[in-house]
Write a protein that holds these residues in place. Sequence first.
Motif, short mmCIF file in Angstrom:
data_model
loop_
_atom_site.label_atom_id
_atom_site.label_comp_id
_atom_site.label_asym_id
_atom_site.label_seq_id
_atom_site.Cartn_x
_atom_site.Cartn_y
_atom_site.Cartn_z
N GLY A 153 10.72 2.97 6.79
CA GLY A 153 10.70 2.90 8.23
C GLY A 153 11.16 1.58 8.79
N LEU A 154 10.64 1.25 9.97
CA LEU A 154 11.22 0.21 10.81
C LEU A 154 10.68 -1.19 10.54
CD1 LEU A 154 11.07 2.29 14.10
CD2 LEU A 154 13.10 1.85 12.72
N SER A 155 9.61 -1.32 9.77
CA SER A 155 8.98 -2.63 9.59
C SER A 155 8.90 -3.07 8.13
CB SER A 155 7.56 -2.62 10.19
OG SER A 155 7.60 -2.28 11.56
N VAL A 156 9.69 -2.44 7.28
CA VAL A 156 9.63 -2.74 5.85
C VAL A 156 9.98 -4.19 5.57
CG1 VAL A 156 10.68 -2.21 3.60
CG2 VAL A 156 10.05 -0.37 5.14
N VAL A 157 10.89 -4.74 6.36
CA VAL A 157 11.34 -6.11 6.12
C VAL A 157 10.17 -7.09 6.12
CG1 VAL A 157 11.84 -6.56 8.55
CG2 VAL A 157 13.05 -7.85 6.80
N ARG A 158 9.12 -6.77 6.84
CA ARG A 158 7.94 -7.65 6.88
C ARG A 158 6.75 -7.12 6.08
NH1 ARG A 158 5.31 -10.26 12.35
NH2 ARG A 158 3.45 -11.20 11.43
N TYR A 159 6.49 -5.81 6.19
CA TYR A 159 5.25 -5.28 5.65
C TYR A 159 5.41 -4.46 4.37
CZ TYR A 159 3.43 -6.54 10.26
OH TYR A 159 3.07 -7.22 11.40
N GLY A 160 6.64 -4.10 4.01
CA GLY A 160 6.85 -3.33 2.80
C GLY A 160 6.79 -1.83 3.02
N MET A 161 6.96 -1.10 1.92
CA MET A 161 6.94 0.36 1.94
C MET A 161 5.50 0.87 1.91
SD MET A 161 10.29 1.26 1.64
CE MET A 161 10.51 2.79 0.71
N THR A 162 5.34 2.20 1.90
CA THR A 162 4.00 2.78 1.86
C THR A 162 3.22 2.29 0.65
OG1 THR A 162 4.75 4.79 3.02
CG2 THR A 162 2.73 4.96 1.74
N ARG A 163 3.87 2.17 -0.50
CA ARG A 163 3.14 1.73 -1.69
C ARG A 163 2.52 0.35 -1.50
NH1 ARG A 163 4.77 2.63 -6.17
NH2 ARG A 163 6.70 3.80 -5.92
N ASP A 164 3.12 -0.48 -0.66
CA ASP A 164 2.58 -1.82 -0.41
C ASP A 164 1.37 -1.79 0.51
OD1 ASP A 164 4.73 -3.29 -1.83
OD2 ASP A 164 5.98 -2.41 -0.27
N LEU A 165 1.16 -0.67 1.19
CA LEU A 165 0.05 -0.53 2.13
C LEU A 165 -1.11 0.27 1.55
CD1 LEU A 165 2.16 0.37 5.31
CD2 LEU A 165 1.35 -1.89 4.61
N LEU A 166 -0.92 0.84 0.37
CA LEU A 166 -1.93 1.75 -0.20
C LEU A 166 -2.96 0.98 -1.02
CD1 LEU A 166 -2.69 4.77 -0.52
CD2 LEU A 166 -1.32 4.77 -2.62
N LEU A 167 -4.21 1.05 -0.58
CA LEU A 167 -5.30 0.38 -1.30
C LEU A 167 -6.08 1.35 -2.19
CD1 LEU A 167 -6.80 -1.83 1.57
CD2 LEU A 167 -5.22 -2.53 -0.24
N LEU A 205 2.83 15.67 -9.15
CA LEU A 205 1.80 15.25 -10.10
C LEU A 205 0.40 15.63 -9.64
CD1 LEU A 205 3.08 11.67 -11.03
CD2 LEU A 205 3.65 13.86 -12.10
N GLY A 206 0.27 16.09 -8.43
CA GLY A 206 -1.03 16.44 -7.89
C GLY A 206 -0.95 16.49 -6.38
N ILE A 207 -2.10 16.72 -5.74
CA ILE A 207 -2.16 16.81 -4.28
C ILE A 207 -3.03 15.67 -3.77
CG2 ILE A 207 -2.81 18.21 -2.30
CD1 ILE A 207 -2.40 20.68 -3.99
N VAL A 208 -2.42 14.76 -3.02
CA VAL A 208 -3.17 13.67 -2.40
C VAL A 208 -4.00 14.24 -1.25
CG1 VAL A 208 -3.01 11.50 -1.12
CG2 VAL A 208 -1.45 11.96 -3.03
N THR A 209 -5.30 13.93 -1.23
CA THR A 209 -6.18 14.45 -0.18
C THR A 209 -6.76 13.35 0.70
OG1 THR A 209 -8.04 14.40 -1.74
CG2 THR A 209 -6.82 16.48 -1.54
N GLY A 210 -6.68 12.11 0.27
CA GLY A 210 -7.20 11.02 1.08
C GLY A 210 -6.55 9.71 0.69
N ALA A 211 -6.64 8.72 1.58
CA ALA A 211 -6.02 7.43 1.30
C ALA A 211 -6.74 6.33 2.06
CB ALA A 211 -4.54 7.44 1.67
N VAL A 212 -6.74 5.15 1.46
CA VAL A 212 -7.17 3.93 2.14
C VAL A 212 -5.93 3.07 2.32
CG1 VAL A 212 -8.70 1.93 2.13
CG2 VAL A 212 -9.41 4.05 1.00
N LEU A 213 -5.65 2.67 3.55
CA LEU A 213 -4.43 1.94 3.86
C LEU A 213 -4.75 0.55 4.38
CD1 LEU A 213 -2.66 4.87 5.72
CD2 LEU A 213 -2.18 4.10 3.39
#
Length: 479
Positions: A153-167, A205-213
């Motif tokens: 998306g639009l802010s990757v240059v600063r914050y990274g991709m989804t994988r960088d936001l996934l805790l 590989l499976g079904i993601v049902t929840g996430a901490v971001l």
Amino acid sequence: MSPSDHVQAFRDLLGAVGVVDDPQRLATYTTDQRQLFTGSTLAVLKPVTTKQVSDVVTLAARLGIGLVPQGGNTSYCGGATPDASGRQVVVSLERMDAIREVDPLSMSISVDAGAILKKVQEAAASAALLLPLSLGAEGSCRIGGNIGTNAGGLSVVRYGMTRDLLLGIEAVLPDGTIVSDMRKLRKNNTGYDVKQCFVGSEGTLGIVTGAVLRLAPLPVRRATAWLKLAKVAPLAELLALVRRESGELLTTFEFMTARSIALATAAMASPPSVGPGSGGAILLEFASSSRHLDLDSLMETILAETVEYEWVEDAFLAQSGAQRASMWELRETIPEGEKRWGGSVKHDISAPLSCIQRFLDVAGVEVRKFHADLELSVYGHVGDGNLHYNILVPQGTNRIAFTRLVEASLSLRLYDAAAALGGTFSAEHGVGRFKRHLLEKYGDPGRVAAMRRVKTAFDPAGIMNAGAVVRPLDPEPVY
């Protein structure tokens, strides 16, 4: 058991409201976002809890029925579309849309995987925090799909991709096992980082049902500028200058060609007065959570320097929120402009920043060799090396037929050009069904072999989104 018996077995688990098998309602779930492919399904299943997802997966594994996880069905690569066999069921997470917790001190948000991205952004903002993930489909795409495709998306240059936001993550494996790791930790060095296996896996590989971001401080100040590029403007050097002088304040560096801008302008009711230079335009934005930083002065100083280098013909600093919103509306209307034109053949190119201009030069030659009269719409998140290199469908031409023609020939030349420069054919759209052959063609053989081993280890029966991303080690399953 007959197909109707299978559907009834799922209805027994989920209740009548949890199963859709009416043909007219199914059509919404069986055609991909770009309407390039329509599959077939026994039913759409709509669980409301992780336990129900586990029960569904366990039953499907016992019955030998394939599963296709689906979030907002916004995939550009057919990754959320069932195949034509009629032996796969769609598992839609649209009823699992809860915001579980916003933790301002931990700067995290815990959500169901079916939560719409825009709703998660709003929940974070209510606590004066920012979910940095932002993309055109944010009003309809869902967090599980964002994880499955590693959305950018639009802010990757600063914050990274989804994988960088996934805790943290919660997911159901293909045998029904629940992986529960919804922790908010920034540091957790306790073996394999299992959650990252699901990032970019597109439900195979499976079904993601929840996430901490991970969240960030909510910006309270922004400086937004429109740069009219000179014809010889070196994009990589321009970006390097802006990055160096703005520190960590740069959030957006969006490139647009004149044709893309014209398409967007034609689709807008009240387009802004800004336009392209001879080399296109850049939408540039700084953001800060501090009330004390003078972003406008910093932006003006940097813009003056770019003009001195003769990289920029002219620049405009937004003087109000309305001017900023108008600039952003122009950028975000480009896809709609392409659609109104008659469509485009999309290429989601990634290239090293230092090679962006070289790719544009080589790709332009390939397009002209293919057909001198083709028109291009080129734009993208150049701040992270991502170009949307789109071929406009000639007026009066059937979009689907033209797409097939281009993808069978010209597209491969463009991907060849990207690969030769160390780039790839998919920056943020994923692989899905449509690009699996490209992964096998351009992917490193060792890496593809490792992916196949991972797929087989997680899903030995091959029931999870079979046909997407990568072939398992064994032959494709027969449902």
